[in-house]
Write a protein that holds these residues in place. Structure first.
Motif, PDB file in Angstrom:
ATOM      1  N   THR A 197       4.589  -3.342 -11.441  1.00  0.00           N
ATOM      2  CA  THR A 197       3.257  -3.872 -11.137  1.00  0.00           C
ATOM      3  C   THR A 197       2.179  -3.014 -11.779  1.00  0.00           C
ATOM      4  O   THR A 197       1.233  -3.523 -12.391  1.00  0.00           O
ATOM      5  N   LYS A 198       2.366  -1.712 -11.646  1.00  0.00           N
ATOM      6  CA  LYS A 198       1.361  -0.788 -12.195  1.00  0.00           C
ATOM      7  C   LYS A 198       1.303  -0.864 -13.713  1.00  0.00           C
ATOM      8  O   LYS A 198       0.234  -0.751 -14.329  1.00  0.00           O
ATOM      9  N   SER A 199       2.472  -1.049 -14.330  1.00  0.00           N
ATOM     10  CA  SER A 199       2.547  -1.042 -15.810  1.00  0.00           C
ATOM     11  C   SER A 199       2.091  -2.357 -16.428  1.00  0.00           C
ATOM     12  O   SER A 199       1.592  -2.377 -17.557  1.00  0.00           O
ATOM     13  N   ASN A 200       2.253  -3.453 -15.729  1.00  0.00           N
ATOM     14  CA  ASN A 200       2.024  -4.763 -16.347  1.00  0.00           C
ATOM     15  C   ASN A 200       0.746  -5.470 -15.913  1.00  0.00           C
ATOM     16  O   ASN A 200       0.313  -6.408 -16.598  1.00  0.00           O
ATOM     17  N   LEU A 201       0.161  -5.056 -14.811  1.00  0.00           N
ATOM     18  CA  LEU A 201      -1.107  -5.689 -14.413  1.00  0.00           C
ATOM     19  C   LEU A 201      -2.268  -4.876 -14.945  1.00  0.00           C
ATOM     20  O   LEU A 201      -2.142  -3.666 -15.161  1.00  0.00           O
ATOM     21  N   PRO A 202      -3.405  -5.515 -15.163  1.00  0.00           N
ATOM     22  CA  PRO A 202      -4.571  -4.767 -15.660  1.00  0.00           C
ATOM     23  C   PRO A 202      -4.960  -3.670 -14.678  1.00  0.00           C
ATOM     24  O   PRO A 202      -4.922  -3.873 -13.467  1.00  0.00           O
ATOM     25  N   LEU A 248      -4.086  -1.370  -5.254  1.00  0.00           N
ATOM     26  CA  LEU A 248      -3.791  -1.821  -3.884  1.00  0.00           C
ATOM     27  C   LEU A 248      -2.347  -2.309  -3.785  1.00  0.00           C
ATOM     28  O   LEU A 248      -1.615  -1.977  -2.845  1.00  0.00           O
ATOM     29  N   LEU A 249      -1.915  -3.109  -4.789  1.00  0.00           N
ATOM     30  CA  LEU A 249      -0.546  -3.633  -4.773  1.00  0.00           C
ATOM     31  C   LEU A 249       0.493  -2.530  -4.944  1.00  0.00           C
ATOM     32  O   LEU A 249       1.436  -2.409  -4.161  1.00  0.00           O
ATOM     33  N   SER A 250       0.298  -1.690  -5.985  1.00  0.00           N
ATOM     34  CA  SER A 250       1.333  -0.714  -6.355  1.00  0.00           C
ATOM     35  C   SER A 250       1.358   0.511  -5.449  1.00  0.00           C
ATOM     36  O   SER A 250       2.401   1.135  -5.278  1.00  0.00           O
ATOM     37  N   GLU A 251       0.202   0.870  -4.864  1.00  0.00           N
ATOM     38  CA  GLU A 251       0.155   2.093  -4.052  1.00  0.00           C
ATOM     39  C   GLU A 251       0.032   1.812  -2.565  1.00  0.00           C
ATOM     40  O   GLU A 251       0.241   2.702  -1.744  1.00  0.00           O
ATOM     41  N   GLY A 252      -0.374   0.592  -2.222  1.00  0.00           N
ATOM     42  CA  GLY A 252      -0.570   0.278  -0.805  1.00  0.00           C
ATOM     43  C   GLY A 252       0.436  -0.706  -0.264  1.00  0.00           C
ATOM     44  O   GLY A 252       1.292  -0.352   0.548  1.00  0.00           O
ATOM     45  N   ILE A 253       0.350  -1.961  -0.724  1.00  0.00           N
ATOM     46  CA  ILE A 253       1.152  -3.020  -0.109  1.00  0.00           C
ATOM     47  C   ILE A 253       2.650  -2.878  -0.397  1.00  0.00           C
ATOM     48  O   ILE A 253       3.477  -2.912   0.517  1.00  0.00           O
ATOM     49  N   ILE A 254       3.017  -2.711  -1.677  1.00  0.00           N
ATOM     50  CA  ILE A 254       4.455  -2.677  -2.027  1.00  0.00           C
ATOM     51  C   ILE A 254       5.179  -1.489  -1.378  1.00  0.00           C
ATOM     52  O   ILE A 254       6.221  -1.671  -0.728  1.00  0.00           O
ATOM     53  N   PRO A 255       4.648  -0.246  -1.461  1.00  0.00           N
ATOM     54  CA  PRO A 255       5.350   0.854  -0.762  1.00  0.00           C
ATOM     55  C   PRO A 255       5.384   0.659   0.752  1.00  0.00           C
ATOM     56  O   PRO A 255       6.378   0.997   1.402  1.00  0.00           O
TER      57      PRO A 255
END
Length: 701
Positions: free
Chosen positions: A318-323, A330-337
């Motif tokens: 998510t971190k590598s492919n989204l702008p 929020l997605l890569s550091e909050g919701i997904i973990p």
């Protein structure tokens, strides 16, 4: 327009009512091979035919219409309901073919309420194996009712039952109460019948003996008062009523029901002698617990590592492919973990629930209840208290509701207050990851894992604390009440694969979705608080760059220092620092302190909270899973690992004793009808948790 038929399922505990309810409605209410599974009424719909639909109400199991506990009183209140829309059109009495005599007492009482009745004889598939034969036609004639043979577990006879329900208008209404009352005292009951023309004499008798007079007018209540003062007469007549009912049941069964022991192939007695033996019984129980907790660790490790790695990869992807930006962070550091912190524990929780479901299905749990009754009584609880304590390994909320089967208020209150000590599924994620961090993965004698043994010790600690707490409450609570213990031993059964699967599925879903909703909300709030702050947060990069001007740091080390500086000066860092003096004597830093506060909503939030905090702080690509992040956390004051043995044991003890579940506090308030008891639980268990965690850390550090 489809006809809607209101159907009530009533029966003794453990007769298969809930299995029948599930077969009729297609719902998945919990089914157990022990009494007390249903403590509240449940409703569902059933398509009877093209023209008819039934509203099925499953009422708690009861041995008699005269209630001795809260769950049993629900049956009487439902049947004496003045609201015509809620009164059942037909009652299905579910009876166990092996205990027909006792089941027919309840049948005869409900028949006197003059509501259409169908008698469903369950477990009919076992008649031949048990050497039982029943003359159904003669029994129908003698009881003046419709009888249907069914096997709710094997889905046999259900269509015949549906057909009988659809044709309920053709059922005979029959009552023997007039004949019965004349045997007891004709004058007394004739005078009682004159109190109201709106109710039957038997309904008035129930209202009088159970003081359930809310349906009567003021004038009728006044008239009933003249009968209410003579309690000894009421008890004498109740006793006579039961004797006369059993006399009639005996004479009917003598003609219609036979058991040929020579044809029975029953291993029950032999198995009971082993499972309830005063030495072997306890050894077998302990051995089963050891097997369960060893399996929880050994079988779950591979799928847990897979899930942990999978969520780490999803976060990186998510971190590598989204702008780059706030939404991606929020997605890569909050919701997904945060969500990964819940999903990872599905294998362990499913394995635990699988074993418990199998033990319930086979009927072994009832033998444990019997085995433990003598022990429980010494500590002020009922033998029935073992069911809430065992149910508490899944969740304290249904476990506390299960205390409704305990007739003594004092024993019930004690069980409610100590049940949260039992290790619930919400504690399991915290225990699992801390044990994996501080206890080596080694085997004793080549087959007993240290980690599984530690988990078993924590479950033993929870159970032991509940027993000790019960003893203290038994000696200090000045509540007078009497109780008696009646426990039905169900037959041993091969576990139904469908029931076990549905039980494990429902409990696992409840854990994932219940915890998931809270964790998702908290993860978003935590990420915001950890990613924003005042001026020191905004100037963190500039301040770090100036402070390390003379140090030669790699780009990774520099990035790590900036992330740590930002986190410490974020809103959550400021809040964590404020509470750090309180948690520091326990061996915790401000990040663990934030985890403790966040997990007051629910214990399992602790791991998700740390996962979110460490994800915001950690930029090292080689450290991606939750376990790796926690294992790599360093105590800046000592230079040692943050989650060392002393801190880990301190945390394990804190979570073993702390009352960190808002939903449990709410259900205790509802069941005790007072805020006094949940507040005592919160303060008492919280103080005990802090004290033991403090002592453990100070001794072990």
């Amino acid at each position: 327009m489809s006809k809607r038929i209101k159907v009530a399922l009533i029966g003794n505990p453990n007769t298969g009512k809930t299995s029948l309810f599930n077969q009729l409605t297609g719902l998945h209410q919990k089914v157990g091979n022990y009494p007390g599974v249903t403590v509240d009424k449940k409703q569902g719909t059933c398509k009877i035919s093209e023209n008819s639909t039934a509203i099925i109400t499953d009422l708690p199991g009861t041995y008699s219409i005269n209630p001795t506990s809260i769950d049993e009183s629900i049956v009487l209140k439902s049947l004496l309901n003045s609201n015509e829309d809620e009164k059942p059109d037909v009652i299905v009495i579910v009876a166990d073919i092996e205990n027909l005599k006792r089941n027919l007492l309840l049948f005869s009482q409900i028949q006197d309420l003059e509501i259409p009745i169908i008698l469903a004889l369950n477990m009919a598939d076992q008649m031949e194996r048990k050497g039982i034969s029943i003359d159904i036609k003669n029994l129908e004639k003698q009881l003046n009712t419709k009888i249907v043979l069914i096997s709710a577990r094997k889905n046999k006879g259900i269509d015949t039952l549906k057909e009988a329900i659809e044709n309920y208008n053709s059922l005979k209404i029959h009552s023997d109460f007039k004949e019965l009352s004349h045997k007891i005292d004709t004058t007394y009951f004739d005078e009682l019948a004159k109190v109201s023309t709106r109710f039957l004499a038997y309904e008035l008798w129930m209202m009088l003996t159970k003081q359930h007079t809310s349906l009567l007018s003021s004038e009728e209540k006044e008239q009933l008062k003249s009968f209410g003062s003579d309690v000894s007469t009421q008890k004498k007549y109740q006793h006579k009523e039961t004797i006369f009912r059993y006399q009639k049941i005996n004479s009917i069964l003598k003609e219609t029901y036979t058991i040929d022991a020579s044809k029975a192939t029953d291993l029950r007695a032999k198995l009971d002698a082993v499972f309830t033996h005063k030495i072997f019984g306890y050894l077998i129980f302990f051995g089963l617990l050891l097997l369960i907790f060893q399996s929880v660790f050994d079988w779950a490790s591979a799928p847990m590592d897979f899930i942990d790695g999978l969520f780490a990869s999803i976060s990186e992807f998510t971190k590598s492919n989204l702008p780059a930006g706030m939404f991606t962070d929020l997605l890569s550091e909050g919701i997904i973990p945060g969500i990964g912190g819940v999903i990872i524990f599905i294998p362990q929780i499913a394995i635990l629930f699988l074993f418990i479901a199998i033990l319930e299905e086979t009927g072994y749990i009832s033998r444990v209840v019997f085995l433990m009754d003598k022990i429980m009584r010494r500590f002020g609880m009922s033998g029935k208290s073992i069911i809430p304590l065992i149910s508490g390994t899944a969740c304290a909320i249904p476990a506390i509701m299960a205390t409704r089967t305990i007739s003594s208020w004092k024993e019930r209150l004690i069980t409610i207050l100590v049940t949260p000590f039992t290790t619930c599924s919400a504690r399991l994620p915290v225990y699992a990851i801390l044990i994996a961090l501080i206890i080596p993965d080694k085997k004793l004698f080549g087959f007993i894992g240290l980690q599984g043994l530690t988990l078993l010790a924590l479950y033993g600690l929870g159970f032991g604390s509940a027993i000790l707490g019960a003893y203290i409450l038994h000696k200090t609570l000045k509540i007078k009440s009497s109780s008696f213990f009646v426990m039905e031993m169900p037959n041993y059964k091969l576990p139904s694969v469908k029931n076990v699967f549905l039980d494990v599925l429902e409990k696992t879903k409840a854990f994932v979705f219940g915890a998931g909703k809270i964790i998702l909300a908290i993860s978003i709030v935590l990420w915001f608080l950890a990613s924003n702050g005042a001026s020191d947060f905004k100037n963190a990069e500039k301040n770090v760059t100036q402070n390390i001007a003379n140090q030669k740091l790699s780009s990774t080390e520099l990035s790590q220092k900036i992330a740590s500086q930002k986190l410490e000066n974020s809103y959550i860092g400021i809040a964590g620092k404020a509470i750090e003096p309180i948690v520091k004597p326990l061996g915790y830093d401000w990040k663990i302190g934030v985890g403790l506060i966040a997990s007051f909503a629910a214990r399992e939030v602790f791991i998700g909270t740390l996962a979110t905090i460490y994800s915001v702080e950690n930029n090292d690509d080689d450290i991606s899973t939750i376990k790796q992040k926690m294992a790599s956390e360093i105590n800046n004051e000592t230079g040692e690992k943050r989650f060392n043995f002393a801190t880990g044991i301190s945390l394990l003890l804190f979570y073993a004793f702390a009352m960190q579940c808002m939903a449990t506090l709410a259900i205790v308030k509802r069941e005790t009808k007072s805020w006094k008891w949940p507040i005592i639980q919160l303060v008492g268990m919280g103080s005990l948790a802090y004290l033991t965690a403090f002592l453990a850390y100070q001794i072990l550090r």
